[in-house]
Design an enzyme around this catalytic site. Structure first.
Site, PDB file in Angstrom:
ATOM      1  N   ASP A 292       0.841  -1.204   0.000  1.00  0.00           N
ATOM      2  CA  ASP A 292       0.000   0.000   0.000  1.00  0.00           C
ATOM      3  C   ASP A 292       0.872   1.248   0.000  1.00  0.00           C
ATOM      4  OD1 ASP A 292       0.833  -0.184   2.599  1.00  0.00           O
ATOM      5  OD2 ASP A 292      -1.153  -0.005   3.507  1.00  0.00           O
ATOM      6  N   SER A 293       2.183   1.054   0.035  1.00  0.00           N
ATOM      7  CA  SER A 293       3.122   2.159  -0.226  1.00  0.00           C
ATOM      8  C   SER A 293       2.838   2.775  -1.600  1.00  0.00           C
ATOM      9  CB  SER A 293       4.574   1.667  -0.173  1.00  0.00           C
ATOM     10  OG  SER A 293       4.744   0.523  -0.987  1.00  0.00           O
TER      11      SER A 293
ATOM     12  N   GLU B 230       9.422  -4.340  10.565  1.00  0.00           N
ATOM     13  CA  GLU B 230       9.890  -3.049  10.026  1.00  0.00           C
ATOM     14  C   GLU B 230      10.367  -2.117  11.137  1.00  0.00           C
ATOM     15  OE1 GLU B 230       7.244  -1.156   7.224  1.00  0.00           O
ATOM     16  OE2 GLU B 230       8.455   0.694   7.198  1.00  0.00           O
TER      17      GLU B 230
HETATM   18  O1  KIV Z   1       3.510  -1.092   1.680  1.00  0.00           O
HETATM   19  C1  KIV Z   1       4.694  -1.502   1.638  1.00  0.00           C
HETATM   20  O2  KIV Z   1       5.440  -1.240   0.697  1.00  0.00           O
HETATM   21  C2  KIV Z   1       5.181  -2.309   2.747  1.00  0.00           C
HETATM   22  C3  KIV Z   1       6.638  -2.652   2.782  1.00  0.00           C
HETATM   23  C4  KIV Z   1       7.443  -1.479   3.161  1.00  0.00           C
HETATM   24  C5  KIV Z   1       6.935  -3.800   3.664  1.00  0.00           C
HETATM   25  O3  KIV Z   1       4.433  -2.652   3.615  1.00  0.00           O
END
Ligand code: KIV
Length: 265
Positions: free
Chosen positions: A43-44, A179
């Protein structure tokens, strides 16, 4: 042939697992050619693709759309899709229904953030055939509670995060993203976890590593977190950067001491 969870578990007995985020078919094809084991439709995407300042505006349809593209572009990588904010916190039934949409879009596993409070939901989904990756430590969907994107699990909070990791794995999570926590805490979680542990700002002792694609290509312009390394700078092409990442994850050269967090500043 697409990798399965069983393939990853077997591979992890011999080498580290390399995961990168990916959001479209073109990059999926390049990362697949480079041999990246698993692609995460994170969701990044709300930040690096859509330009929001958090992941909170992302919807299930957004993740499903990008998952379909990544599935079309790749042939080998194991595909994990993020469950966005608000799509699973109401309860097991809601989580199951939204996870089904992501599996139907091409994901092989879904990822959700949280600890003890998510255990019943994880158990419900796993019992009904949905592989789950949990995510503990700095969970970006909690940014408003954390007051920013900052390291978690220092001091007394360490025991809480360790207990959260135990709880989600006991509930059935077969993969666990850790994380931005102190390296010693991440190492302890990795040592006791029967799930595959995937670190980001965590520890080289995890079963594997993940980075946001735009971060490891040096595209993201925001302040760079400690755990980010620009692999494109010395590689010359996106595919070569992905290969360098794969090699450095597999050899244990990445993350280095400069990419993980000490117990205190
Ligand atoms: O949404 C994302 O990209 C993530 C990663 C940073 C693990 O959760």
């Amino acid at each position: 042939m697409r990798l399965t969870l069983l393939d990853l578990r077997r591979a992890a007995t011999e080498r580290k697992i390399a995961m990168l985020t990916c959001y479209d078919a073109s990059f999926a094809a390049v990362l697949d050619r480079a041999g990246i084991d698993t692609l995460l439709i994170g969701d990044s995407l709300g930040m690096v693709v859509q330009g929001h300042d958090s992941t909170l505006p992302v919807t299930v349809e957004d993740v499903a759309y990008h998952t379909r593209a990544v599935a079309r572009g790749s042939q080998r990588a194991f595909i994990v899709a993020d469950m966005p904010f608000g799509s699973y916190q109401v309860g097991p039934q809601q989580a199951f229904e939204n996870a089904v949409r992501l599996l139907q879009a091409g994901a092989q596993m879904v990822k959700l953030e949280g600890g003890d409070e998510m255990a019943p939901t994880i158990a419900f989904m796993v019992e009904r055939g949905i592989p789950v990756c949990a995510h503990v430590g700095l969970t970006p969907q909690h940014v408003n509670r954390f007051g920013g994107y900052r390291i978690q699990g220092r001091g007394q909070a360490s025991a809480r995060i360790r207990a959260a990791a135990r709880s989600v794995v006991q509930a059935g999570a077969e993969m666990l993203v850790i994380e931005a926590v102190p390296e010693t805490l991440a190492r302890a979680i990795a040592a006791e976890s029967k799930a595959l542990t995937i670190g980001i700002g965590a520890s080289v002792a995890c079963s594997g590593q993940v980075l946001v694609l735009h971060d490891m290509l040096g595209v993201a312009t925001d302040k760079r977190p400690r755990f980010v390394k620009n692999f494109l700078a010395e590689a010359g092409s996106v595919e070569a950067a992905a290969r360098a990442y794969l090699e450095q994850v597999q050899s244990g050269a990445f993350p280095g001491a400069e990419h993980v967090y000490p117990d205190s500043n």
